[in-house]
Write an enzyme that holds these catalytic residues in place. Structure first.
Site, PDB file in Angstrom:
ATOM      1  N   TYR A  46      -2.138  -0.690  10.669  1.00 43.58           N
ATOM      2  CA  TYR A  46      -2.117  -1.072   9.256  1.00 43.58           C
ATOM      3  C   TYR A  46      -0.811  -0.642   8.602  1.00 43.58           C
ATOM      4  CZ  TYR A  46      -3.620  -1.257   4.342  1.00 43.58           C
ATOM      5  OH  TYR A  46      -3.720  -1.513   3.002  1.00 43.58           O
ATOM      6  N   SER A  60       0.866  -1.177   0.000  1.00 44.10           N
ATOM      7  CA  SER A  60       0.000   0.000   0.000  1.00 44.10           C
ATOM      8  C   SER A  60       0.901   1.225   0.000  1.00 44.10           C
ATOM      9  CB  SER A  60      -0.887   0.010   1.249  1.00 44.10           C
ATOM     10  OG  SER A  60      -1.489   1.276   1.444  1.00 44.10           O
TER      11      SER A  60
END
Length: 202
Positions: A157, A144
């Site tokens: 995350y 990501s």
């Protein structure tokens, strides 16, 4: 990879029941690969398989939990048994949890690491000996942009994606000259079921 380079290849995709994983699996199917689908959500996985078969794709469905080393070994083993090789693996299973650091629990942090980081590691450790023996293959991890630059309130995350980024960076260098390749993908925010309940600014 062009479609001609993918045609006939055997590709494993985790997180294939929806979102980015499903779209990657569909892309492989349209380009003529033989696709192994894996996720926990069996009905959604079967729906993905149905869509791939409509593209004329040869499909194997292997329900599995990426946090389980045994499940990842089974996934790779069943792929070998069905197709005698593994050409591509895409680690796409993930979980996204938003919470300010002050509100994080250790269970939340561990969940992010277990799925996003250790899930990727378990898959790689299961498939790497196969690819090294073949002297060919491509390992792809879906990270990501959060794996490059942390943004609040995504600390758990972000940490898991930074871990994936670092692991893959080292793996890519270690694989030099082996015939096996490693790539890390850094998507921006993508409209997937993972974030459907979040209220996000454009």
């Amino acid at each position: 990879m062009t479609s001609e380079r993918i045609r006939g290849k055997v590709a494993i995709v985790t997180g294939a029941s929806g979102g980015i994983g499903k779209e990657i699996a569909l892309m492989f199917a349209r380009d003529g690969a033989r696709v192994v689908l894996s996720a926990r959500n069996v009905p959604a996985l079967e729906q993905t398989a149905h869509e791939l078969k409509k593209e004329g794709c040869e499909v194997l469905v292997v329900p599995a939990e990426v946090t389980s080393e045994a499940d990842m070994r089974t996934l790779v083993g069943r792929t070998q048994a069905a197709f005698q090789r593994v050409d591509i693996v895409v680690s796409c299973a993930g979980v996204y949890i938003r919470s300010a650091v002050r509100d994080l629990t250790m269970d939340t942090i561990r969940r992010c690491m277990d799925v996003n980081y250790y899930g990727t590691v378990h898959l790689i450790r299961a498939v790497l000996p196969v690819m090294l023996a073949q002297r060919s293959g491509h390992i792809v991890a879906i990270s990501s942009v959060d794996g490059k630059k942390g943004l609040p309130p995504d600390a758990a995350y972000v940490a898991s994606k930074f871990a994936v980024t670092g692991f893959m960076d080292v793996l890519r260098q270690e694989l030099r000259g082996t015939g096996v390749f490693a790539s890390t993908i850094f998507p921006e925010r993508v409209d997937t079921p993972m974030i459907k309940t979040l209220k996000l600014s454009p």
